[in-house]
Design an enzyme around this catalytic site. Sequence first.
Site, PDB file in Angstrom:
ATOM      1  N   CYS A   2       2.524  18.930  24.585  1.00 52.17           N
ATOM      2  CA  CYS A   2       3.363  17.961  24.335  1.00 52.17           C
ATOM      3  C   CYS A   2       3.428  16.755  24.691  1.00 52.17           C
ATOM      4  O   CYS A   2       3.830  16.143  24.026  1.00 52.17           O
ATOM      5  CB  CYS A   2       4.478  18.812  24.924  1.00 52.17           C
ATOM      6  SG  CYS A   2       6.254  18.674  24.045  1.00 52.17           S
ATOM      7  N   ARG A  27      10.192  17.613  27.585  1.00 53.00           N
ATOM      8  CA  ARG A  27       9.715  17.666  26.544  1.00 53.00           C
ATOM      9  C   ARG A  27       9.532  19.035  26.193  1.00 53.00           C
ATOM     10  O   ARG A  27       9.535  19.021  25.192  1.00 53.00           O
ATOM     11  CB  ARG A  27       8.611  16.760  25.923  1.00 53.00           C
ATOM     12  CG  ARG A  27       8.566  14.960  26.310  1.00 53.00           C
ATOM     13  CD  ARG A  27       7.292  14.876  26.247  1.00 53.00           C
ATOM     14  NE  ARG A  27       6.754  14.957  25.266  1.00 53.00           N
ATOM     15  CZ  ARG A  27       6.511  14.158  24.215  1.00 53.00           C
ATOM     16  NH1 ARG A  27       7.752  12.745  24.156  1.00 53.00           N
ATOM     17  NH2 ARG A  27       6.409  14.020  23.211  1.00 53.00           N
ATOM     18  N   TRP A  74       2.223  22.051  24.912  1.00 49.90           N
ATOM     19  CA  TRP A  74       3.065  23.330  24.061  1.00 49.90           C
ATOM     20  C   TRP A  74       2.137  24.040  23.386  1.00 49.90           C
ATOM     21  O   TRP A  74       1.784  23.201  22.216  1.00 49.90           O
ATOM     22  CB  TRP A  74       4.123  22.699  23.770  1.00 49.90           C
ATOM     23  CG  TRP A  74       5.341  23.811  22.917  1.00 49.90           C
ATOM     24  CD1 TRP A  74       6.542  24.601  23.646  1.00 49.90           C
ATOM     25  CD2 TRP A  74       5.532  23.806  22.026  1.00 49.90           C
ATOM     26  NE1 TRP A  74       7.065  25.057  22.442  1.00 49.90           N
ATOM     27  CE2 TRP A  74       6.368  24.431  21.827  1.00 49.90           C
ATOM     28  CE3 TRP A  74       4.897  24.144  20.304  1.00 49.90           C
ATOM     29  CZ2 TRP A  74       7.153  25.022  19.698  1.00 49.90           C
ATOM     30  CZ3 TRP A  74       5.063  23.857  19.092  1.00 49.90           C
ATOM     31  CH2 TRP A  74       6.518  24.633  18.987  1.00 49.90           C
ATOM     32  N   ASN A 100      -2.026  16.037  21.654  1.00 51.32           N
ATOM     33  CA  ASN A 100      -1.002  16.365  20.970  1.00 51.32           C
ATOM     34  C   ASN A 100      -1.016  16.138  19.838  1.00 51.32           C
ATOM     35  O   ASN A 100      -1.383  15.405  19.151  1.00 51.32           O
ATOM     36  CB  ASN A 100      -0.016  15.330  21.201  1.00 51.32           C
ATOM     37  CG  ASN A 100       0.670  15.627  22.679  1.00 51.32           C
ATOM     38  OD1 ASN A 100       0.757  16.357  23.141  1.00 51.32           O
ATOM     39  ND2 ASN A 100       1.852  14.271  23.185  1.00 51.32           N
ATOM     40  N   GLY A 101      -0.428  17.067  19.034  1.00 55.42           N
ATOM     41  CA  GLY A 101      -0.370  17.766  17.203  1.00 55.42           C
ATOM     42  C   GLY A 101      -2.018  18.598  17.027  1.00 55.42           C
ATOM     43  O   GLY A 101      -1.444  19.630  18.028  1.00 55.42           O
ATOM     44  N   GLU A 485      26.364  22.928  15.431  1.00 56.46           N
ATOM     45  CA  GLU A 485      26.158  22.652  16.633  1.00 56.46           C
ATOM     46  C   GLU A 485      26.502  23.747  18.042  1.00 56.46           C
ATOM     47  O   GLU A 485      25.575  23.786  18.640  1.00 56.46           O
ATOM     48  CB  GLU A 485      26.207  21.422  16.696  1.00 56.46           C
ATOM     49  CG  GLU A 485      26.440  20.747  17.605  1.00 56.46           C
ATOM     50  CD  GLU A 485      24.608  20.617  18.542  1.00 56.46           C
ATOM     51  OE1 GLU A 485      23.889  20.282  19.175  1.00 56.46           O
ATOM     52  OE2 GLU A 485      23.998  20.892  16.738  1.00 56.46           O
ATOM     53  N   LYS A 489      23.374  25.280  19.940  1.00 54.72           N
ATOM     54  CA  LYS A 489      23.517  24.833  21.880  1.00 54.72           C
ATOM     55  C   LYS A 489      23.289  25.917  22.278  1.00 54.72           C
ATOM     56  O   LYS A 489      22.376  26.495  23.483  1.00 54.72           O
ATOM     57  CB  LYS A 489      24.675  24.163  21.812  1.00 54.72           C
ATOM     58  CG  LYS A 489      24.500  22.762  21.762  1.00 54.72           C
ATOM     59  CD  LYS A 489      23.241  22.086  22.479  1.00 54.72           C
ATOM     60  CE  LYS A 489      21.855  20.865  21.573  1.00 54.72           C
ATOM     61  NZ  LYS A 489      22.123  21.656  20.564  1.00 54.72           N
ATOM     62  N   GLU A 492      20.614  28.229  22.190  1.00 56.26           N
ATOM     63  CA  GLU A 492      18.996  26.808  22.695  1.00 56.26           C
ATOM     64  C   GLU A 492      18.589  27.128  24.337  1.00 56.26           C
ATOM     65  O   GLU A 492      17.706  27.786  24.051  1.00 56.26           O
ATOM     66  CB  GLU A 492      19.987  25.284  22.542  1.00 56.26           C
ATOM     67  CG  GLU A 492      19.002  25.427  20.530  1.00 56.26           C
ATOM     68  CD  GLU A 492      18.558  23.563  21.015  1.00 56.26           C
ATOM     69  OE1 GLU A 492      17.728  23.318  20.101  1.00 56.26           O
ATOM     70  OE2 GLU A 492      20.453  22.849  21.417  1.00 56.26           O
ATOM     71  N   HIS A 508      32.512  37.188   3.349  1.00 55.00           N
ATOM     72  CA  HIS A 508      32.061  38.016   3.336  1.00 55.00           C
ATOM     73  C   HIS A 508      30.720  37.799   3.751  1.00 55.00           C
ATOM     74  O   HIS A 508      29.684  38.109   3.200  1.00 55.00           O
ATOM     75  CB  HIS A 508      30.963  36.394   2.031  1.00 55.00           C
ATOM     76  CG  HIS A 508      32.611  35.735   0.757  1.00 55.00           C
ATOM     77  ND1 HIS A 508      32.561  36.572  -0.471  1.00 55.00           N
ATOM     78  CD2 HIS A 508      33.606  35.345   0.927  1.00 55.00           C
ATOM     79  CE1 HIS A 508      34.294  36.134  -0.049  1.00 55.00           C
ATOM     80  NE2 HIS A 508      34.376  34.831  -0.059  1.00 55.00           N
ATOM     81  N   LYS A 607      10.758  19.489  23.353  1.00 56.29           N
ATOM     82  CA  LYS A 607      12.041  18.120  22.833  1.00 56.29           C
ATOM     83  C   LYS A 607      11.723  17.057  21.442  1.00 56.29           C
ATOM     84  O   LYS A 607      12.958  16.914  21.317  1.00 56.29           O
ATOM     85  CB  LYS A 607      11.680  16.399  24.007  1.00 56.29           C
ATOM     86  CG  LYS A 607      12.893  16.091  23.770  1.00 56.29           C
ATOM     87  CD  LYS A 607      14.995  16.489  24.517  1.00 56.29           C
ATOM     88  CE  LYS A 607      15.528  15.155  24.024  1.00 56.29           C
ATOM     89  NZ  LYS A 607      16.667  16.103  23.892  1.00 56.29           N
TER      90      LYS A 607
END
Length: 612
Positions: A2, A27, A74, A100-101, A485, A489, A492, A508, A607
């Site tokens: 990360c 991050r 990460w 990273n990647g 949202e 939150k 998370e 429903h 992040k």
Amino acid sequence: MCGIVGYLGDKDSVPILLNGLRRLEYRGYDSAGIATIDGENVNVVKKKGKVSTLCTLVEDSPIRGSNGIGHTRWATHGEPNDVNAHPHLDHSGKLALVHNGIIENHNTLRQILSGNGITFKTETDTEVLVQLIGDIYEGGDISFEDAVQAALSEVVGAYGIVVVNADEPDKMIMARMGSPLVLGVGEGEYFVASDASPIIEHTRNVIYLDDGDMAIITRDGHNIKRIAENHNVTKQVERIEYNIEAIEKEGYDHFMLKEIHEQAHTITDTLRGRLKKDGYHAHLGGLADYINHIESTKMCYITACGTSWHAGLIGAYLLEEYAGMNVKVEYASELRYRKAMINPETVVIAVSQSGETADTLASVRKAKEAGALTVGICNVVGSTLARETDCGIYTHAGPEIGVASTKAFTSQIAVFMLMALQFGRQKGLSLAEAKGVSDALLNIGKHVQSLLDRSDEIYDIAEQFTGVNNFLYLGRGLNFPAALEGALKLKEISYIHAEGYPAAEMKHGPIALIDEKMPVVFLAPHDQTYEKVLANIQEVKARKGRIIAVTDRAENELIKLADHIIEVPRVHRVVFPILSTIPLQLLAYHMAVIRGCDVDQPRNLAKSVTVE
């Protein structure tokens, strides 16, 4: 991924690397490590867990070196442990690399290298890359620089890498393809990082690498070349505008709490100079050359991920209602693989806090290949999204360190309100309606502050629900995305399962979940949806659900039904989603703190998501 940090200069790199890794903790990561070159040796210290654990390990087994690299990982390939942590070495022990990647063809390369007699020590795709560089470097009369370039020409996937070589202790090489890297230019020294936060305390002068760039750094200077074309390029040195205080907690317990409180001015910062009382219209200079194109488009896509996608949903409501635009909102991770009807008459608006979200960037590139006009909305100056879109708007929210986005979300909504006003006024939006929205926005700072001043009230509500396992958030119209949202939150950072739903859709399916243990948050503004939302509240109450109502007018019937009421200032109805978001952010924050969760670094999250 990360986080990446590197240093080449005359100082001992170790304290610079460790402090840089601390700056990158926001991050999200599961292990950390550093490598330095000391004479002819590469010294590596790495450990699963927090940077503080790594720092203790370095204190116990000190290393030195004025050329060094560091990484917070990460996990993507291989479980989080000491062995899989970065940096990784090649078979000779001379080359060290951080990455990273994702290297997509790592299995094929691993088989080839194994056939060459190379034994792998880790499960990572990153070790494959450093072993490939080492194999090329050792296998022929080739320079370090050429070996890196040759290896990258065989790689399929995304990478941001920094690599050092004990044979050339005064050199560092960095390269980028899909994962951001920044080169900080100091006085006789260089700093490398995946974003500017580890660099700013040393220098504000930076160079942003583009995809396909490779930088060769020595103590005497730097050279940047294109990997594929093998020719040198000149990059402009840019200046970071924010200061070190912007990435410090400044007395707050968490970055997230600081950033929630900063919304009293960040939303106003987004509006500053763009909202005109003269005629109650907006002026977005970043779109100036493309106004007619955007205004006349027959189809507009808004694409984003996560929180930015929720802002995009609100943006679609606003652009449809005020500007009469035909708008679709798509997850970038879906749009990039769909056969969407994108053509030269289409406008694609891409939204990303970091400007580095991999799926969002891929959707932008797909749109550009189809000839569409691309518009970027992002928070980070110099980001890939800002550079690759045809035009765009910065949110000016300042650095956002907390993994769970807060101030970026409300600033993104503010940008969409400006766009709706600008195009709406051109398409006949009434002066009275434009004035109502404008006046509400111009006063929004004090309204947000009034809600922040009631944080203790939200804490008291949070205390009563910290033992629950599920939450439901319901809203209609503009407030449905705000409900999404709010739910995001909560899950998370507190790890409580939460769903956002259109209030009318509750019957429903989700209504089957309602009982005395289920808290339900209703967004209930006094607009055209109020009576319908009130009916939905009655349905929940009849099934003994526990109700938290966020409203701008606590009338008697609502008071009778709701267990808790959070009242926000009465403003224009389209500004309600911004104001209701503030107490929902505080509710999630307080729930997480009470439950003992790591607010700024929630588990498994990063992040800036620079891989699929």
